[in-house]
Design a protein around this motif. Structure first.
Motif, PDB file in Angstrom:
ATOM      1  N   TRP A  47      -5.672   7.025   3.881  1.00 15.14           N
ATOM      2  CA  TRP A  47      -4.939   5.903   4.474  1.00 15.14           C
ATOM      3  C   TRP A  47      -5.762   5.285   5.606  1.00 15.14           C
ATOM      4  O   TRP A  47      -5.964   4.076   5.663  1.00 15.14           O
ATOM      5  CB  TRP A  47      -3.593   6.419   4.994  1.00 15.14           C
ATOM      6  CG  TRP A  47      -2.741   5.454   5.748  1.00 15.14           C
ATOM      7  CD1 TRP A  47      -2.693   5.273   7.102  1.00 15.14           C
ATOM      8  CD2 TRP A  47      -1.779   4.536   5.194  1.00 15.14           C
ATOM      9  NE1 TRP A  47      -1.756   4.306   7.422  1.00 15.14           N
ATOM     10  CE2 TRP A  47      -1.178   3.846   6.276  1.00 15.14           C
ATOM     11  CE3 TRP A  47      -1.369   4.242   3.895  1.00 15.14           C
ATOM     12  CZ2 TRP A  47      -0.196   2.869   6.098  1.00 15.14           C
ATOM     13  CZ3 TRP A  47      -0.380   3.274   3.721  1.00 15.14           C
ATOM     14  CH2 TRP A  47       0.191   2.596   4.809  1.00 15.14           C
ATOM     15  N   TRP A  74      11.323   2.045   5.676  1.00 15.83           N
ATOM     16  CA  TRP A  74      10.091   1.972   6.472  1.00 15.83           C
ATOM     17  C   TRP A  74      10.172   0.799   7.456  1.00 15.83           C
ATOM     18  O   TRP A  74       9.930   0.925   8.651  1.00 15.83           O
ATOM     19  CB  TRP A  74       8.903   1.822   5.518  1.00 15.83           C
ATOM     20  CG  TRP A  74       7.556   1.618   6.140  1.00 15.83           C
ATOM     21  CD1 TRP A  74       6.931   0.423   6.383  1.00 15.83           C
ATOM     22  CD2 TRP A  74       6.634   2.637   6.573  1.00 15.83           C
ATOM     23  NE1 TRP A  74       5.696   0.630   6.935  1.00 15.83           N
ATOM     24  CE2 TRP A  74       5.482   1.973   7.053  1.00 15.83           C
ATOM     25  CE3 TRP A  74       6.677   4.037   6.585  1.00 15.83           C
ATOM     26  CZ2 TRP A  74       4.380   2.677   7.552  1.00 15.83           C
ATOM     27  CZ3 TRP A  74       5.571   4.731   7.090  1.00 15.83           C
ATOM     28  CH2 TRP A  74       4.442   4.063   7.566  1.00 15.83           C
ATOM     29  N   GLN A  93      12.782   2.765  -0.139  1.00 11.21           N
ATOM     30  CA  GLN A  93      11.898   3.420   0.842  1.00 11.21           C
ATOM     31  C   GLN A  93      11.122   2.389   1.661  1.00 11.21           C
ATOM     32  O   GLN A  93      10.864   2.601   2.851  1.00 11.21           O
ATOM     33  CB  GLN A  93      10.947   4.383   0.134  1.00 11.21           C
ATOM     34  CG  GLN A  93      11.657   5.646  -0.364  1.00 11.21           C
ATOM     35  CD  GLN A  93      10.737   6.513  -1.205  1.00 11.21           C
ATOM     36  OE1 GLN A  93      10.138   6.044  -2.182  1.00 11.21           O
ATOM     37  NE2 GLN A  93      10.608   7.772  -0.833  1.00 11.21           N
ATOM     38  N   HIS A 115      12.769   1.323  10.222  1.00  6.28           N
ATOM     39  CA  HIS A 115      12.300   2.303  11.202  1.00  6.28           C
ATOM     40  C   HIS A 115      11.444   1.646  12.290  1.00  6.28           C
ATOM     41  O   HIS A 115      11.710   1.800  13.484  1.00  6.28           O
ATOM     42  CB  HIS A 115      11.498   3.392  10.474  1.00  6.28           C
ATOM     43  CG  HIS A 115      10.858   4.402  11.377  1.00  6.28           C
ATOM     44  ND1 HIS A 115      11.568   5.445  11.941  1.00  6.28           N
ATOM     45  CD2 HIS A 115       9.593   4.522  11.835  1.00  6.28           C
ATOM     46  CE1 HIS A 115      10.752   6.158  12.697  1.00  6.28           C
ATOM     47  NE2 HIS A 115       9.545   5.626  12.651  1.00  6.28           N
ATOM     48  N   PHE A 169       6.843  10.282   3.278  1.00  5.71           N
ATOM     49  CA  PHE A 169       6.279  10.320   1.924  1.00  5.71           C
ATOM     50  C   PHE A 169       5.575  11.633   1.617  1.00  5.71           C
ATOM     51  O   PHE A 169       4.963  11.768   0.557  1.00  5.71           O
ATOM     52  CB  PHE A 169       5.294   9.160   1.729  1.00  5.71           C
ATOM     53  CG  PHE A 169       5.864   7.818   2.123  1.00  5.71           C
ATOM     54  CD1 PHE A 169       7.018   7.335   1.516  1.00  5.71           C
ATOM     55  CD2 PHE A 169       5.264   7.054   3.116  1.00  5.71           C
ATOM     56  CE1 PHE A 169       7.567   6.105   1.882  1.00  5.71           C
ATOM     57  CE2 PHE A 169       5.799   5.828   3.490  1.00  5.71           C
ATOM     58  CZ  PHE A 169       6.948   5.350   2.876  1.00  5.71           C
ATOM     59  N   PHE A 222       1.823   5.996  -2.172  1.00  5.91           N
ATOM     60  CA  PHE A 222       2.839   7.060  -2.095  1.00  5.91           C
ATOM     61  C   PHE A 222       3.992   6.837  -3.061  1.00  5.91           C
ATOM     62  O   PHE A 222       4.970   7.587  -3.033  1.00  5.91           O
ATOM     63  CB  PHE A 222       3.385   7.162  -0.657  1.00  5.91           C
ATOM     64  CG  PHE A 222       2.307   7.278   0.389  1.00  5.91           C
ATOM     65  CD1 PHE A 222       1.367   8.305   0.336  1.00  5.91           C
ATOM     66  CD2 PHE A 222       2.214   6.355   1.417  1.00  5.91           C
ATOM     67  CE1 PHE A 222       0.361   8.399   1.289  1.00  5.91           C
ATOM     68  CE2 PHE A 222       1.213   6.440   2.374  1.00  5.91           C
ATOM     69  CZ  PHE A 222       0.285   7.460   2.309  1.00  5.91           C
ATOM     70  N   GLU A 282       0.820  -1.218   0.000  1.00  2.00           N
ATOM     71  CA  GLU A 282       0.000   0.000   0.000  1.00  2.00           C
ATOM     72  C   GLU A 282       0.857   1.273   0.000  1.00  2.00           C
ATOM     73  O   GLU A 282       0.471   2.266  -0.634  1.00  2.00           O
ATOM     74  CB  GLU A 282      -0.945  -0.012   1.212  1.00  2.00           C
ATOM     75  CG  GLU A 282      -1.977   1.105   1.211  1.00  2.00           C
ATOM     76  CD  GLU A 282      -2.981   1.067   0.061  1.00  2.00           C
ATOM     77  OE1 GLU A 282      -3.169  -0.014  -0.538  1.00  2.00           O
ATOM     78  OE2 GLU A 282      -3.550   2.133  -0.254  1.00  2.00           O
ATOM     79  N   ILE A 283       2.000   1.274   0.680  1.00  2.00           N
ATOM     80  CA  ILE A 283       2.825   2.496   0.616  1.00  2.00           C
ATOM     81  C   ILE A 283       3.421   2.647  -0.786  1.00  2.00           C
ATOM     82  O   ILE A 283       3.697   3.769  -1.224  1.00  2.00           O
ATOM     83  CB  ILE A 283       3.921   2.592   1.723  1.00  2.00           C
ATOM     84  CG1 ILE A 283       4.942   1.475   1.645  1.00  2.00           C
ATOM     85  CG2 ILE A 283       3.303   2.697   3.110  1.00  2.00           C
ATOM     86  CD1 ILE A 283       6.103   1.634   2.652  1.00  2.00           C
ATOM     87  N   GLN A 288      -4.466  12.714   2.211  1.00  2.00           N
ATOM     88  CA  GLN A 288      -3.874  11.379   2.023  1.00  2.00           C
ATOM     89  C   GLN A 288      -3.849  10.578   3.328  1.00  2.00           C
ATOM     90  O   GLN A 288      -4.024   9.358   3.320  1.00  2.00           O
ATOM     91  CB  GLN A 288      -2.459  11.514   1.453  1.00  2.00           C
ATOM     92  CG  GLN A 288      -2.455  11.939  -0.018  1.00  2.00           C
ATOM     93  CD  GLN A 288      -1.045  12.219  -0.527  1.00  2.00           C
ATOM     94  OE1 GLN A 288      -0.318  13.019   0.057  1.00  2.00           O
ATOM     95  NE2 GLN A 288      -0.672  11.561  -1.606  1.00  2.00           N
ATOM     96  N   TRP A 332      -7.661   1.283   5.725  1.00  2.00           N
ATOM     97  CA  TRP A 332      -7.398   0.189   6.677  1.00  2.00           C
ATOM     98  C   TRP A 332      -8.575  -0.058   7.597  1.00  2.00           C
ATOM     99  O   TRP A 332      -8.861  -1.203   7.961  1.00  2.00           O
ATOM    100  CB  TRP A 332      -6.126   0.485   7.482  1.00  2.00           C
ATOM    101  CG  TRP A 332      -4.914   0.538   6.599  1.00  2.00           C
ATOM    102  CD1 TRP A 332      -4.184   1.648   6.280  1.00  2.00           C
ATOM    103  CD2 TRP A 332      -4.320  -0.543   5.861  1.00  2.00           C
ATOM    104  NE1 TRP A 332      -3.173   1.323   5.405  1.00  2.00           N
ATOM    105  CE2 TRP A 332      -3.226  -0.011   5.138  1.00  2.00           C
ATOM    106  CE3 TRP A 332      -4.602  -1.903   5.751  1.00  2.00           C
ATOM    107  CZ2 TRP A 332      -2.418  -0.802   4.314  1.00  2.00           C
ATOM    108  CZ3 TRP A 332      -3.796  -2.685   4.941  1.00  2.00           C
ATOM    109  CH2 TRP A 332      -2.725  -2.135   4.226  1.00  2.00           C
ATOM    110  N   ALA A 368       6.228   4.565  -2.964  1.00  2.00           N
ATOM    111  CA  ALA A 368       7.469   4.150  -2.284  1.00  2.00           C
ATOM    112  C   ALA A 368       8.185   3.084  -3.107  1.00  2.00           C
ATOM    113  O   ALA A 368       7.563   2.118  -3.553  1.00  2.00           O
ATOM    114  CB  ALA A 368       7.148   3.606  -0.891  1.00  2.00           C
TER     115      ALA A 368
END
Lengths: 222, 222
Positions: free
Chosen positions: B135, A135, A131, A138, B125, A125, A120-121, B131, B139, A127
């Protein structure tokens, strides 16, 4: 009957990995049915699987006519239906500590970096792979840091996360460490986690649950 | 002693909301200590709070000299230390069903849309407010759809998620529905969820746990 247990699993799924460890620690035999999370758009989205598990996630455990979802709920079910060896301590405070460690992983690390979130990212976005890796690193690092602090601060920490027998917290930790290595998260700041991970890796129940040991794992040369 | 219970809470935190409902259902008195998640960069990141809760998240429950984290672990602790009224059924299959519903929310909806994740998609991002809302809606809708399907398919579904007494699944569902309304997720496809949410809202234990009823909620005119 133990032979009636069927686990819908994917070799590299952290959540399925947890349940495999629990089944092995309990000495339960089970049949693996592989659900490939990527091939053909993800077999977990097939109508047949979605009918078993409306979240379209692995694992699902079928025990006779009972269909069980959510890895931690499955592990506690196994602990209640097959009490020996116990996966949770007896005292409420100890049980709360072990459950909190398990949930630190299962609620606050793993779902944020699950396959569907990475997809989904990318979609939402744009990504790219780097990236996505950043993520993952992190959230995994943030979670493991808190996990390590809890272990260091807790006098209950022993050979394993809680005392000297492996249990619910360990069977969440080990798949998360496996996942951290896959994503190249530096682990040097977590010596207690690494010590416990190594102690678990020496146990047959953990070894047989490893992704590479699963019937649906790609062969080493593939 | 019940009067020794201290809950570190934030009025709008879903996870703290769950624990407040559990404390109220058990008839336990507790002192609220507010942790403001936004002001001054987030009071949960203060050294004093991080020493209590290394994850720097709410809630934390202090029971005498015991420090408890992770909302579901706290609720099960309360259920084990104050068994009446029970928040889980007696049978292992029923317990697994209720825990799976709770974890559907607590593992697979809530953490992916938690404040820190919204902050991170902004930072990593450049996600803007619209956005971030999209998001959240993505979910929450995906999770509630699976929750509704589980309720519809389960003969155990009653006035509440499992039979006719409120419990662990309900105290996870109600804060998630509150959160869904905040983010304007359309709820028309989830009639069973809405029916159970309304049944819970009629109970004093749920009403007193609502964000707006908390001592740290902004006054209506603010």
């Amino acid at each position: 009957m133990a032979s009636d247990l069927v686990l819908y699993s994917y070799w590299r799924s952290s959540a399925a990995f947890r349940v495999r460890i629990a089944l092995n620690l309990k000495g339960l035999r089970y049949e693996t049915r592989a659900v490939h999370l990527v091939r053909d758009g993800g077999e977990q989205h097939s109508p047949a699987y979605a009918a078993l598990n409306p979240q379209e996630l692995v694992p699902t455990l079928v025990d006779g006519d009972r269909v069980l979802t959510q890895s931690l709920a499955i592990v506690e079910y196994l602990d209640e239906t097959h009490p020996e060896p116990p996966l949770l301590p007896k005292d409420p405070a100890g049980r709360a500590r072990v459950r909190a460690l398990a949930q630190l992983v299962a609620c606050d690390i793993h779902p944020i970096g699950n396959l569907r979130v990475l997809q989904e990212i990318g979609k939402a976005f744009g990504a790219d792979d780097e990236q996505k890796s950043a993520w993952m690193r992190h959230w995994v690092a943030m979670g493991l840091q808190a996990f390590e602090a809890t272990l260091v601060n807790g006098k209950e920490t022993g050979r394993y996360c809680h005392g000297d027998t492996p249990g619910l917290a360990d069977l969440c930790l080990v798949p998360q460490v496996y996942n951290a290595r896959r994503w190249k998260v530096p682990l040097g700041d977590y010596p207690t986690i690494l010590r416990i991970d190594a102690a678990c890796a020496a146990l047959d129940a953990f070894h047989r649950a490893m992704p590479e040991q699963q019937p649906d794992a790609p062969s080493p040369g593939a």
